[in-house]
Design an enzyme around this catalytic site. Structure first.
Site, PDB file in Angstrom:
ATOM      1  N   GLU A  99       0.848  -1.193   0.000  1.00  0.00           N
ATOM      2  CA  GLU A  99       0.000   0.000   0.000  1.00  0.00           C
ATOM      3  C   GLU A  99       0.882   1.240   0.000  1.00  0.00           C
ATOM      4  O   GLU A  99       1.789   1.357   0.791  1.00  0.00           O
ATOM      5  CB  GLU A  99      -0.902  -0.032   1.238  1.00  0.00           C
ATOM      6  CG  GLU A  99      -1.871   1.117   1.297  1.00  0.00           C
ATOM      7  CD  GLU A  99      -2.630   1.288   0.008  1.00  0.00           C
ATOM      8  OE1 GLU A  99      -3.376   0.388  -0.366  1.00  0.00           O
ATOM      9  OE2 GLU A  99      -2.465   2.339  -0.642  1.00  0.00           O
ATOM     10  N   PHE A 100       0.569   2.164  -0.909  1.00  0.00           N
ATOM     11  CA  PHE A 100       1.394   3.368  -1.038  1.00  0.00           C
ATOM     12  C   PHE A 100       0.665   4.629  -0.580  1.00  0.00           C
ATOM     13  O   PHE A 100       1.118   5.737  -0.841  1.00  0.00           O
ATOM     14  CB  PHE A 100       1.864   3.533  -2.491  1.00  0.00           C
ATOM     15  CG  PHE A 100       2.743   2.399  -2.962  1.00  0.00           C
ATOM     16  CD1 PHE A 100       4.106   2.394  -2.685  1.00  0.00           C
ATOM     17  CD2 PHE A 100       2.217   1.330  -3.679  1.00  0.00           C
ATOM     18  CE1 PHE A 100       4.926   1.349  -3.095  1.00  0.00           C
ATOM     19  CE2 PHE A 100       3.027   0.281  -4.100  1.00  0.00           C
ATOM     20  CZ  PHE A 100       4.385   0.293  -3.816  1.00  0.00           C
ATOM     21  N   LEU A 101      -0.491   4.471   0.063  1.00  0.00           N
ATOM     22  CA  LEU A 101      -1.279   5.652   0.420  1.00  0.00           C
ATOM     23  C   LEU A 101      -0.540   6.548   1.407  1.00  0.00           C
ATOM     24  O   LEU A 101       0.322   6.099   2.158  1.00  0.00           O
ATOM     25  CB  LEU A 101      -2.634   5.249   1.001  1.00  0.00           C
ATOM     26  CG  LEU A 101      -2.709   4.438   2.297  1.00  0.00           C
ATOM     27  CD1 LEU A 101      -2.476   5.271   3.536  1.00  0.00           C
ATOM     28  CD2 LEU A 101      -4.067   3.769   2.403  1.00  0.00           C
ATOM     29  N   GLU A 119      -1.106   9.079   4.608  1.00  0.00           N
ATOM     30  CA  GLU A 119      -2.071   9.524   5.602  1.00  0.00           C
ATOM     31  C   GLU A 119      -2.412  10.983   5.312  1.00  0.00           C
ATOM     32  O   GLU A 119      -1.560  11.757   4.901  1.00  0.00           O
ATOM     33  CB  GLU A 119      -1.487   9.389   7.016  1.00  0.00           C
ATOM     34  CG  GLU A 119      -1.466   7.949   7.473  1.00  0.00           C
ATOM     35  CD  GLU A 119      -0.768   7.746   8.803  1.00  0.00           C
ATOM     36  OE1 GLU A 119      -0.640   8.697   9.579  1.00  0.00           O
ATOM     37  OE2 GLU A 119      -0.349   6.601   9.051  1.00  0.00           O
ATOM     38  N   LYS A 174       8.026  -1.731  -2.081  1.00  0.00           N
ATOM     39  CA  LYS A 174       7.474  -0.814  -1.075  1.00  0.00           C
ATOM     40  C   LYS A 174       8.593  -0.192  -0.232  1.00  0.00           C
ATOM     41  O   LYS A 174       8.642   1.022  -0.010  1.00  0.00           O
ATOM     42  CB  LYS A 174       6.479  -1.580  -0.192  1.00  0.00           C
ATOM     43  CG  LYS A 174       5.994  -0.825   1.013  1.00  0.00           C
ATOM     44  CD  LYS A 174       5.148   0.387   0.671  1.00  0.00           C
ATOM     45  CE  LYS A 174       4.876   1.205   1.916  1.00  0.00           C
ATOM     46  NZ  LYS A 174       4.140   2.428   1.648  1.00  0.00           N
ATOM     47  N   LEU A 189      11.197  17.712  -1.799  1.00  0.00           N
ATOM     48  CA  LEU A 189      12.398  18.525  -1.684  1.00  0.00           C
ATOM     49  C   LEU A 189      12.111  19.685  -0.737  1.00  0.00           C
ATOM     50  O   LEU A 189      12.478  20.819  -1.005  1.00  0.00           O
ATOM     51  CB  LEU A 189      12.825  19.046  -3.064  1.00  0.00           C
ATOM     52  CG  LEU A 189      13.400  18.004  -4.023  1.00  0.00           C
ATOM     53  CD1 LEU A 189      13.797  18.651  -5.344  1.00  0.00           C
ATOM     54  CD2 LEU A 189      14.598  17.279  -3.411  1.00  0.00           C
ATOM     55  N   HIS A 190      11.419  19.379   0.346  1.00  0.00           N
ATOM     56  CA  HIS A 190      11.063  20.428   1.288  1.00  0.00           C
ATOM     57  C   HIS A 190      11.818  20.188   2.590  1.00  0.00           C
ATOM     58  O   HIS A 190      11.613  19.181   3.250  1.00  0.00           O
ATOM     59  CB  HIS A 190       9.553  20.434   1.520  1.00  0.00           C
ATOM     60  CG  HIS A 190       9.077  21.728   2.044  1.00  0.00           C
ATOM     61  ND1 HIS A 190       8.715  22.767   1.215  1.00  0.00           N
ATOM     62  CD2 HIS A 190       8.965  22.181   3.307  1.00  0.00           C
ATOM     63  CE1 HIS A 190       8.376  23.809   1.961  1.00  0.00           C
ATOM     64  NE2 HIS A 190       8.528  23.472   3.228  1.00  0.00           N
ATOM     65  N   CYS A 237       5.905   5.309   8.858  1.00  0.00           N
ATOM     66  CA  CYS A 237       6.481   4.537   7.750  1.00  0.00           C
ATOM     67  C   CYS A 237       7.963   4.800   7.483  1.00  0.00           C
ATOM     68  O   CYS A 237       8.761   3.873   7.538  1.00  0.00           O
ATOM     69  CB  CYS A 237       5.673   4.774   6.477  1.00  0.00           C
ATOM     70  SG  CYS A 237       4.033   4.024   6.585  1.00  0.00           S
TER      71      CYS A 237
END
Ligand code: NAD
Length: 432
Positions: A151-153, A155, A207, A253-254, A263
């Site tokens: 799962e790549f969602l 939050e 992942k 890039l922040h 994660c």
């Protein structure tokens, strides 16, 4: 299709609600009876925009239910998602005990062909390990397929990410299971979502590799930001110039106080552990982890430099969750920063639009304010830790007037340094 989702955390709940929205019949299972009781009454235990409406709608339509009865859920389901936690062990590797426990329970109650899908982020080899484990624990010998469907969602944008993913990864060597998974995700074909069909191992590794790469971008720009601070130029200019190169891309890039959340910290360490297990080096990932730890540790000294001796000072902290639009406090930079401030003798008054109840469980020793302005009243400094949108347009004249001394450490660079200085603030950002 009949689906069971084991584990109703951020991932399980979103997965269950979204598959129900696609028209499937979904049963969500958890061992936490209290959570299930609340969910059954329509009370959502986490903050995730839009999730309450989606859950309520699908419960009402009779397509979504919550239970602790794993047996019935498994017996009725064709596809069973494992979405339980995989927290880090002491050595950084993933603790698979919840996944194994869930897989054993699923195996015990199998009454026919099932597709067992790991949605949890698991190390390479887990799928095959579960296949063996489940065979041992089956009471009735039935065939089953094993699939890795990471799962790549994100939050805070979980529903949109689930409904409109950049890609769906399906790793398996069971043709029938792959066909069933394709069928389940059919609604996404309509919006031309790319499907990556791979081996179990490639899906599992993808992942970790994706998260480690994103974490690399963050640590990279943080290192550049620290260099900018020394040089005296603005990291935002550098990031913009870099990010316009399509090969690099603008996102992640922040600069800031280091990555946190459930994660990135865990998955980078787990990937390094996987590399060790296979006798490989993970030099880049190791450096990403170290840069992040240093970045996190550099924030309190930065505040101290702005404020001077922290003893007896009151510091207002705006933003507690590890990022905006969530109440998730796992590995949140705010926790490290606040503990560091307290250790140095400061008092902390914090405000967060949604994460204060969660934060109070971890940080009971600080004061929580009703809003931004109450937080800054009489404060010796204001620290922005999470970039909630509502912090971006504060009434700065009022903030200045309310503070004892107008000092701001903007750890997310949400304001322009020059403007802030013009307004009379003693202002410090990250890399600006
Ligand atoms: P979480 O801690 O929020 O939820 C896990 C749930 O599983 C809990 O409700 C727990 O009670 C339940 N559980 C544990 N053991 C169980 C069992 N044997 N049977 C039934 N339920 C059980 O976790 P999460 O954040 O949803 O993450 C789940 C997995 O998904 C992890 O592997 C994580 O790495 C991965 N992931 C998370 C995110 C994210 O943004 N949170 C994104 C992608 C992938």
């Amino acid at each position: 299709m009949n689906i069971a989702v084991i584990g109703t955390g951020y991932v399980g709940l979103v997965t269950g609600a979204c598959f129900a929205e696609f028209g499937n019949d979904v049963t969500c299972v958890d061992v936490d009876a209290d959570k299930i009781a609340r969910l059954s009454q329509g009370i959502i235990p986490i903050y995730e925009p839009g999730l309450d409406t989606l859950v309520a709608k699908n419960m009402q339509a009779g397509r979504l239910r919550f239970t602790t009865d794993l047996r019935t859920a498994v017996e009725q389901a064709l596809v069973i998602f494992l979405a339980v936690g995989t927290p880090p062990k002491e050595d950084g590797s993933a603790d698979l005990r919840y996944v194994e426990e869930a897989a054993r329970s699923v195996a015990e109650h199998m009454n026919g062909y099932k597709v067992v899908v790991t949605k949890s982020t698991v190390p390479v080899g887990t799928g095959e390990h579960l296949r063996r484990l489940m065979r041992e624990h089956q009471k009735r010998k039935c065939n089953f397929g094993i699939v890795s469907n990471p799962e790549f969602l994100r939050e805070g944008a979980a529903i949109e990410d689930f409904m409109r993913p950049d890609r769906v990864v399906i790793g398996s060597r069971d043709e029938e299971a792959i066909a069933i998974m394709r069928d389940l995700y059919r609604p996404l074909y309509l919006i031309e979502t790319p499907f990556v069909i791979t081996s179990l191992e490639a899906a599992e590794l993808s992942k970790y590799a994706a998260n480690a790469f994103l974490a690399t971008k963050i640590s990279f720009i943080n290192e550049i930001a620290n260099l900018c601070d020394k040089i005296g130029c603005d990291v935002h200019d550098v990031a913009r110039a870099m990010g316009m190169d399509n090969r690099i891309g603008r996102k992640f890039l922040h600069p800031g106080p280091g990555f946190g959340g459930s994660c990135f910290p865990k998955d980078t360490r787990a990937l390094a552990a996987v590399a060790r297990q296979y006798g490989c080096t993970s030099l880049i990932v190791d450096a990403v982890i170290e840069v992040n730890e240093r970045q996190r540790a550099a924030m309190v000294p930065k505040i101290e430099q702005l404020v001077g001796d922290l003893r007896g000072k009151t510091i207002a902290v705006l933003g507690l969750s590890f990022k905006p639009e969530t109440d998730d406090m796992r590995e949140a930079p705010s926790v490290y920063i606040i503990r560091g401030l307290l250790e140095r003798g400061a008092a902390v008054r914090a405000y967060d639009p949604v994460a204060m109840p969660e934060a109070a469980k971890i940080l009971p020793e600080i004061t929580y304010a009703e809003d931004e302005y109450q937080a800054v009243k009489g404060a010796d400094a204001l620290v922005f830790v999470t970039e909630w949108n509502q912090f971006r347009a504060l009434d700065l004249a009022r903030v200045r007037q309310l503070m004892r001394t107008p000092k701001i450490a903007d750890l997310r660079n949400i304001y322009e340094p020059e403007k802030m200085r013009e307004l009379g603030f003693d202002y410090v950002g990250v890399g600006r």
